[in-house]
Write a protein that holds these residues in place. Structure first.
Motif, PDB file in Angstrom:
ATOM      1  N   HIS A 192       0.836  -1.197   0.000  1.00  9.90           N
ATOM      2  CA  HIS A 192       0.000   0.000   0.000  1.00  9.90           C
ATOM      3  C   HIS A 192       0.877   1.256   0.000  1.00  9.90           C
ATOM      4  O   HIS A 192       1.969   1.254   0.573  1.00  9.90           O
ATOM      5  CB  HIS A 192      -0.892  -0.015   1.242  1.00  9.90           C
ATOM      6  N   HIS A 219       2.801   5.077  -5.124  1.00  7.02           N
ATOM      7  CA  HIS A 219       1.706   5.410  -6.042  1.00  7.02           C
ATOM      8  C   HIS A 219       0.416   5.580  -5.241  1.00  7.02           C
ATOM      9  O   HIS A 219      -0.141   4.592  -4.750  1.00  7.02           O
ATOM     10  CB  HIS A 219       1.512   4.296  -7.080  1.00  7.02           C
ATOM     11  N   PRO A 220      -0.083   6.802  -5.076  1.00  2.63           N
ATOM     12  CA  PRO A 220      -1.356   6.992  -4.375  1.00  2.63           C
ATOM     13  C   PRO A 220      -2.492   6.219  -5.052  1.00  2.63           C
ATOM     14  O   PRO A 220      -2.426   5.906  -6.245  1.00  2.63           O
ATOM     15  CB  PRO A 220      -1.571   8.505  -4.463  1.00  2.63           C
ATOM     16  N   ILE A 221      -3.522   5.939  -4.274  1.00  5.78           N
ATOM     17  CA  ILE A 221      -4.643   5.151  -4.788  1.00  5.78           C
ATOM     18  C   ILE A 221      -5.229   5.779  -6.052  1.00  5.78           C
ATOM     19  O   ILE A 221      -5.573   5.084  -7.015  1.00  5.78           O
ATOM     20  CB  ILE A 221      -5.728   5.014  -3.699  1.00  5.78           C
ATOM     21  N   TYR A 224      -3.634   4.718  -9.374  1.00  6.06           N
ATOM     22  CA  TYR A 224      -4.076   3.436  -9.931  1.00  6.06           C
ATOM     23  C   TYR A 224      -5.366   3.614 -10.722  1.00  6.06           C
ATOM     24  O   TYR A 224      -5.512   3.093 -11.832  1.00  6.06           O
ATOM     25  CB  TYR A 224      -4.319   2.427  -8.808  1.00  6.06           C
ATOM     26  N   CYS A 238     -11.709  -3.158  -5.074  1.00  7.05           N
ATOM     27  CA  CYS A 238     -10.486  -2.666  -4.449  1.00  7.05           C
ATOM     28  C   CYS A 238     -10.538  -3.005  -2.968  1.00  7.05           C
ATOM     29  O   CYS A 238     -11.516  -2.692  -2.285  1.00  7.05           O
ATOM     30  CB  CYS A 238     -10.340  -1.154  -4.632  1.00  7.05           C
ATOM     31  N   GLU A 240      -8.142  -3.119   0.776  1.00  9.12           N
ATOM     32  CA  GLU A 240      -6.959  -2.596   1.448  1.00  9.12           C
ATOM     33  C   GLU A 240      -6.773  -3.308   2.788  1.00  9.12           C
ATOM     34  O   GLU A 240      -7.050  -2.747   3.848  1.00  9.12           O
ATOM     35  CB  GLU A 240      -7.102  -1.088   1.658  1.00  9.12           C
ATOM     36  N   VAL A 295      -2.669  -3.201  -1.074  1.00  7.74           N
ATOM     37  CA  VAL A 295      -3.850  -2.854  -1.853  1.00  7.74           C
ATOM     38  C   VAL A 295      -4.013  -3.908  -2.941  1.00  7.74           C
ATOM     39  O   VAL A 295      -3.027  -4.353  -3.536  1.00  7.74           O
ATOM     40  CB  VAL A 295      -3.752  -1.432  -2.455  1.00  7.74           C
ATOM     41  N   TRP A 297      -6.380  -4.899  -6.371  1.00  6.89           N
ATOM     42  CA  TRP A 297      -7.314  -4.398  -7.380  1.00  6.89           C
ATOM     43  C   TRP A 297      -7.792  -5.536  -8.279  1.00  6.89           C
ATOM     44  O   TRP A 297      -7.021  -6.393  -8.667  1.00  6.89           O
ATOM     45  CB  TRP A 297      -6.633  -3.366  -8.287  1.00  6.89           C
TER      46      TRP A 297
END
Length: 303
Positions: A192, A219-221, A224, A238, A240, A295, A297
């Motif tokens: 994350h 890489h911030p959410i 993505y 998604c 977390e 995280v 996806w």
């Protein structure tokens, strides 16, 4: 070159804990204990001069070193595998690309589900281990930004613990979409961005023993999501998963009293940042409780 200092890290944990107190998560006694502990840390000579210069190495060098021990105990595997498995169990079998396949951990899971597996990685050393682990797989040397597959070759792309090593998500997700058939699926798991921000970056020792970390990017959410949408991938799911709750064991061992400057050595560099959190257990629990560790996806290419 990165400069890592144990005192700087534990003071950072104290700061995050105090910010949480500032917004009402903790009481006056907690704040006073943190301030007293900070004074003790600043007076502790054992933490005053232990800074380390750390090289940043690329994935080829880093994973060449790490490949020998990569499949050892790794708490991140336990966090992403249940979520990834639940998604994969709902998808039809077909041609599955394990992008950034490493030693073949995910490739083995895909093969066990009946997929025809193609693995791509930039590390020849990791690929050697993947071939031994999944003899029926097709493993290829390649870059995630230029996958050695034709358009529409895969029904599924899985990428685990690799995208934090690329500087930009857009080109990689565009490649995932390119090699997917219409309606195909992408499953990505990674450290994350909050974990990357608090120093969860792979440590390795170079041949001369010098410390190094594999180049890693936060890489911030939203990055993505934007990269997925630009590539024609829609978000299906998604998750977390948070750091595990330390539970009663941590409460039974509350660590040193406030103001004692922890009274412990920071431990060898290879164990940072985890051992550093142990120097200030109460502050670390307050700073990290409930924070996401990975995280995951599930994306799908538009038909």
């Amino acid at each position: 070159m990165i400069y890592e200092h144990p005192l700087a890290y534990v003071l950072g944990l104290e700061g995050v804990a105090l910010l949480r107190a500032f917004t009402g998560h903790h009481d006056r006694a907690f704040v006073e204990a943190r301030l007293a502990e900070i004074r003790g840390l600043l007076d502790d000579d054992r933490l005053a001069s232990d800074g380390v210069e750390v090289a940043r190495v690329d994935t080829v060098e880093g994973y060449r070193i790490w490949s020998a021990t990569y499949d050892g105990p790794n708490a991140t595997f336990a966090l992403d595998e249940p979520v990834v498995a639940a998604i994969l169990d709902e998808l039809p079998t077909g041609v599955a690309l394990d992008a950034g396949c490493g030693t073949g951990r995910v490739a083995a899971a895909l093969a066990a589900r009946g997929h025809r597996v193609i693995g791509v990685d930039s590390s020849p050393d990791m690929l050697d281990r993947a071939r031994a682990r999944v003899p029926g797989g097709d493993f290829r040397l390649g870059d995630l930004r230029r996958l050695p597959l034709p358009d529409g070759a895969a029904d599924l792309v899985v990428c685990s613990l690799a995208l934090t090593h690329v500087p930009a998500l857009g080109p990689v997700l565009a490649e995932f979409a390119r090699v997917l058939r219409p309606g195909g699926h992408v499953v990505v798991s990674d450290v994350h961005p909050e974990g990357v921000a608090r120093g969860v970056v792979p440590p390795v020792r170079r041949a001369d023993g010098a410390p190094a970390r594999v180049a890693t990017y936060r890489h911030p959410i939203g990055d993505y999501v934007r990269a997925a949408l630009a590539a024609g991938l829609r978000v299906r799911r998604c998750e977390e998963p948070p750091l595990p709750d330390p539970g009663p064991a941590a409460e039974a061992d509350p660590g040193p009293p406030a103001g004692a400057g922890a009274g412990r050595e920071p431990g060898p560099w290879d164990t940072w940042p985890w051992s550093l959190a142990g120097l200030v257990p109460e502050a670390a629990r307050a700073a990290l409780a409930g924070t996401p560790a990975v995280v995951v996806w599930h994306l799908q290419r538009e038909t």
